[in-house]
Design an enzyme around this catalytic site. Structure first.
Site, mmCIF file in Angstrom:
data_model
loop_
_atom_site.group_PDB
_atom_site.id
_atom_site.type_symbol
_atom_site.label_atom_id
_atom_site.label_comp_id
_atom_site.label_asym_id
_atom_site.label_seq_id
_atom_site.Cartn_x
_atom_site.Cartn_y
_atom_site.Cartn_z
ATOM 1 N N CYS A 42 40.470 54.450 56.743
ATOM 2 C CA CYS A 42 41.754 53.886 56.318
ATOM 3 C C CYS A 42 42.060 54.331 54.903
ATOM 4 O O CYS A 42 41.348 55.158 54.356
ATOM 5 C CB CYS A 42 41.758 52.374 56.456
ATOM 6 S SG CYS A 42 40.308 51.553 55.831
ATOM 7 N N HIS A 58 47.147 44.223 56.545
ATOM 8 C CA HIS A 58 47.204 43.823 55.137
ATOM 9 C C HIS A 58 48.264 42.760 54.898
ATOM 10 O O HIS A 58 48.414 42.255 53.792
ATOM 11 C CB HIS A 58 47.462 45.045 54.254
ATOM 12 C CG HIS A 58 46.426 46.106 54.461
ATOM 13 N ND1 HIS A 58 46.574 47.101 55.403
ATOM 14 C CD2 HIS A 58 45.211 46.292 53.892
ATOM 15 C CE1 HIS A 58 45.496 47.865 55.384
ATOM 16 N NE2 HIS A 58 44.657 47.389 54.490
ATOM 17 N N GLY A 83 36.338 45.405 63.621
ATOM 18 C CA GLY A 83 35.003 44.867 63.319
ATOM 19 C C GLY A 83 34.998 43.461 62.794
ATOM 20 O O GLY A 83 34.460 42.559 63.412
ATOM 21 N N SER A 84 35.613 43.239 61.626
ATOM 22 C CA SER A 84 35.505 41.907 61.038
ATOM 23 C C SER A 84 36.587 40.982 61.574
ATOM 24 O O SER A 84 37.715 41.409 61.851
ATOM 25 C CB SER A 84 35.584 41.984 59.515
ATOM 26 O OG SER A 84 36.782 42.585 59.112
ATOM 27 N N GLU A 120 44.249 54.087 60.172
ATOM 28 C CA GLU A 120 45.397 53.319 59.697
ATOM 29 C C GLU A 120 46.649 54.182 59.827
ATOM 30 O O GLU A 120 46.740 55.232 59.227
ATOM 31 C CB GLU A 120 45.144 52.986 58.224
ATOM 32 C CG GLU A 120 46.219 52.187 57.574
ATOM 33 C CD GLU A 120 45.925 51.990 56.090
ATOM 34 O OE1 GLU A 120 44.770 51.703 55.741
ATOM 35 O OE2 GLU A 120 46.850 52.135 55.301
ATOM 36 N N ARG A 147 41.536 43.282 41.105
ATOM 37 C CA ARG A 147 40.334 43.075 41.935
ATOM 38 C C ARG A 147 39.118 43.685 41.270
ATOM 39 O O ARG A 147 39.181 44.783 40.729
ATOM 40 C CB ARG A 147 40.533 43.737 43.300
ATOM 41 C CG ARG A 147 41.510 43.018 44.165
ATOM 42 C CD ARG A 147 41.512 43.668 45.525
ATOM 43 N NE ARG A 147 40.393 43.179 46.319
ATOM 44 C CZ ARG A 147 40.537 42.303 47.304
ATOM 45 N NH1 ARG A 147 41.721 41.808 47.566
ATOM 46 N NH2 ARG A 147 39.504 41.918 48.009
ATOM 47 N N CYS A 148 38.021 42.969 41.329
ATOM 48 C CA CYS A 148 36.781 43.479 40.759
ATOM 49 C C CYS A 148 35.696 43.524 41.827
ATOM 50 O O CYS A 148 35.731 42.761 42.779
ATOM 51 C CB CYS A 148 36.326 42.586 39.623
ATOM 52 S SG CYS A 148 37.397 42.741 38.200
ATOM 53 N N ASP A 204 31.665 53.141 60.241
ATOM 54 C CA ASP A 204 32.880 53.177 59.409
ATOM 55 C C ASP A 204 32.760 54.178 58.271
ATOM 56 O O ASP A 204 31.774 54.181 57.547
ATOM 57 C CB ASP A 204 33.114 51.787 58.782
ATOM 58 C CG ASP A 204 33.515 50.747 59.807
ATOM 59 O OD1 ASP A 204 34.274 51.094 60.729
ATOM 60 O OD2 ASP A 204 33.080 49.591 59.683
ATOM 61 N N TRP A 213 30.748 53.742 47.414
ATOM 62 C CA TRP A 213 31.007 52.404 46.867
ATOM 63 C C TRP A 213 29.790 51.787 46.189
ATOM 64 O O TRP A 213 29.716 50.590 45.971
ATOM 65 C CB TRP A 213 31.580 51.492 47.965
ATOM 66 C CG TRP A 213 32.978 51.891 48.359
ATOM 67 C CD1 TRP A 213 33.789 52.786 47.719
ATOM 68 C CD2 TRP A 213 33.748 51.429 49.487
ATOM 69 N NE1 TRP A 213 34.989 52.924 48.363
ATOM 70 C CE2 TRP A 213 35.001 52.099 49.457
ATOM 71 C CE3 TRP A 213 33.499 50.518 50.510
ATOM 72 C CZ2 TRP A 213 35.991 51.882 50.418
ATOM 73 C CZ3 TRP A 213 34.492 50.304 51.463
ATOM 74 C CH2 TRP A 213 35.722 50.968 51.412
HETATM 75 N N1 GLN Z 1 34.332 47.312 60.006
HETATM 76 C C1 GLN Z 1 34.963 46.989 58.757
HETATM 77 C C2 GLN Z 1 35.765 45.720 58.923
HETATM 78 O O1 GLN Z 1 36.246 45.498 59.997
HETATM 79 C C3 GLN Z 1 35.883 48.099 58.282
HETATM 80 C C4 GLN Z 1 36.521 47.790 56.962
HETATM 81 C C5 GLN Z 1 37.249 48.950 56.307
HETATM 82 O O2 GLN Z 1 37.686 49.863 56.916
HETATM 83 N N2 GLN Z 1 37.423 48.900 55.022
HETATM 84 O O3 GLN Z 1 35.956 44.963 58.012
HETATM 85 ZN ZN ZN Z 2 39.833 50.102 57.449
#
Ligand code: GLN
Ligand code: ZN
Length: 536
Positions: free
Chosen positions: A417, A468, A206-207, A439, A289-290, A373, A335
């Site tokens: 993930c 990552h 996606g991103s 993942e 991380r915040c 997602d 979240w």
């Molecule tokens: N679609 C989101 C992205 O690509 C998925 C992010 C995620 O799984 N945390 O950033």
């Molecule tokens: Zn992910």
């Protein structure tokens, strides 16, 4: 002192009450029933103090002082004042610091703010409860409780929070709302025909890289130095570039890149009714991380499409499929700070309906593949295994409601993930997404064993490299992982993709990695064609 929280002591109650300790702390927010349980044991004969976690340390809502006081009084009646302590339910690590820092009423209105308490306010509540507990005169107590009672009452009645049409819609959810028209085997055939994708279709999650320039654009939009029109043009040109580039390297199912999103939950929260945002409500997420979780304070409703404009624009730029990209109801819930005045499952259903409307609007706008997602689905699991099924049942139902409003030909993807899947695999299968991307690369595809052992029926894209890390995976390495996946997944069901979104990466490494992913896929297609005759 032994401190327990986030759930009932459950099976450990018998042990907890005989420990050779000075004090035992229990979480009466998450498990109010345990007070009675403890007061029926030999604990009452001991000298151990009981710390009552009556102020919710895990959320941001004002305390119902009268309710807390009833716990305190019950404990004091049986144990005596000297053995009772008053406390937040858990550490205040998960709570933002100080509501007094929320000064901008255009962000957080006074009406909503009165229902909230951050860490400092929670500590004040603890000390207020102590004072109230010492008031013996009922009249005096009643008048001392009055202001808090008023606030609690206003929250029960406010039309800002309660929207009859939303509650009604949740009440009217039927079984068929959480079921696609046909089962996966029928849908798969229809989708194969309608979509005509090659063997081992390639996609991303996606991103694309959230570069400094893109973040700057959003900052400028916020401080007014960039107009909404200018911002939109700039985001569109990012989409244009990424579409051309994806076409060039030959990816089959494209994404628009999520450049317009600050965060995968905040983006939706900002557009849904029932959400507010704090200015300074930061909490630690992990390590250093915040995050500043959005706050669900009322019934959730989608008043207008949230992503359609971008997906439609991106689709207009290519003849390939453009994947619509949404965050699922459970992840949005998980979240955010959520309401404590109704069950989480109820809030999840409201969000599910909002996402469902977005999914059907995307379909109407000509988007054929839509990803919802759900990376946080596993995170929401209760501590006690006995409670897992109940949670998983409504969590899976929420996902299915969001996904089931479309035709058989529309392909629904999900992505997960940060997860071990073995112990919840049957529920993942129950989500019935046409395609799941997961993942797996860090475990060298070992996580896939759960899917293979279970005979997971639908299509899967096991991540072929770890996003990552900035390291660019080699072609051979990806081929090797794909061969491993192919050993346990039918060729027809296997997708090729990275293991998560690419927002934290730089373009240079992203380009190289995805090019290598494409070369490895083409080699695999060739190999399979030669050895099995399957046309790729
Ligand atoms: N679609 C989101 C992205 O690509 C998925 C992010 C995620 O799984 N945390 O950033
Ligand atoms: Zn992910």
């Amino acid at each position: 002192m032994v401190t327990t929280y986030f759930d009932c002591t459950g099976d450990n109650l018998g042990l907890a009450v005989v420990l050779p300790i000075d004090a035992l702390h229990i979480d009466l927010v998450r498990c109010p029933s345990q007070l009675n349980d403890i007061l029926q044991t030999s604990f009452i004969l001991s000298k151990t103090c009981l710390s009552l976690g009556v102020v919710d340390g895990r959320n941001i809502w004002i305390n119902d002082l009268e309710k807390s006081l009833s716990f305190i009084q019950k404990a004091v009646d049986i144990l005596g004042e000297d053995r009772v302590m008053i406390a937040p339910s858990c550490s205040l690590l998960h709570s933002p610091c100080d509501l007094d820092n929320e000064k901008d009423e255009t962000v957080l209105t006074a009406e909503i703010k009165q229902w909230m308490a951050f860490a400092k306010q929670k500590i004040e509540e603890v000390s207020t409860l102590k004072k109230l507990a010492s008031i013996k005169d009922p009249k005096e107590l009643a008048s001392a409780l009055n202001p808090n009672k008023g606030v609690i009452e206003s929250r029960k009645k406010s039309s800002l929070i309660h929207k009859p049409q939303v509650k009604e819609r949740v009440k009217n959810i039927t079984d068929s709302d959480s079921r696609r028209a046909n089962t996966f085997d029928i849908r798969q055939k229809k989708q194969e025909k309608a979509l005509n994708l090659p063997l081992f279709p390639t996609t991303t999650i996606g991103s694309f890289p959230q570069t400094d320039e893109i973040r700057q654009l959003r900052a400028k939009l916020k401080n007014g130095t960039l107009s909404p029109e200018e911002y939109e043009e700039k985001v569109k040109s990012e989409i244009d570039r990424s579409v051309v580039w994806q076409e060039e390297i030959g990816i089959d199912v494209l994404v628009h890149g999520e450049f317009e999103r600050n965060d995968m939950v905040e983006y939706f929260g900002e557009q849904l009714d029932g959400y507010v945002f704090s200015q300074n409500g930061w909490v630690q997420s992990y390590g250093s991380r915040c995050v500043k979780p959005p706050i669900i304070y009322g019934d959730i409703e989608r008043s207008k499409p949230m992503t359609v404009k971008w997906s439609q624009y991106a689709q207009s730029k290519t003849n390939h499929y453009m994947k619509g990209m949404l965050t699922g109801p459970v992840t949005i819930l998980q979240w955010s700070f959520v309401r404590d005045d109704q069950p989480r499952s109820e809030t999840a259903m409201q969000i599910a309906l909002a996402i469902r409307d977005e999914v059907t609007d995307l379909e109407k706008a000509g988007i054929k593949i839509i990803q919802i997602d759900e990376p946080a689905i596993r995170e929401g699991l209760p501590l006690h295994k006995a409670d897992w099924d109940k949670y998983l049942n409504w969590a899976v139902k929420a996902f299915r409601i969001s996904a089931s409003g479309v035709n058989d030909e529309t392909q629904i993807h999900t992505h997960m993930c940060y997860s071990e899947f073995n112990d919840i695999i049957s529920h993942i299968a129950d989500m019935d997404a046409d395609v799941i991307t997961i993942e797996t690369s860090r475990s060298q595809m070992e996580l896939l064993d759960a899917f293979a052992d279970f005979n997971y029926p639908n299509e899967i894209g096991p991540g072929v490299y770890d996003i990552h890390s900035p390291r660019v995976p080699g072609v051979q390495e990806i081929e090797h992982l794909l061969e491993k996946a192919l050993a346990v997944i039918p060729a027809r069901n296997l997708w090729v993709n990275p293991d998560c979104g690419l927002k934290t990466r730089k373009w240079a490494e992203t380009e190289l990695a995805l090019k290598n992913m494409m070369i490895a896929t083409k080699k695999l297609r060739q190999r399979v064609k030669e050895t099995s005759g399957i046309e790729a």
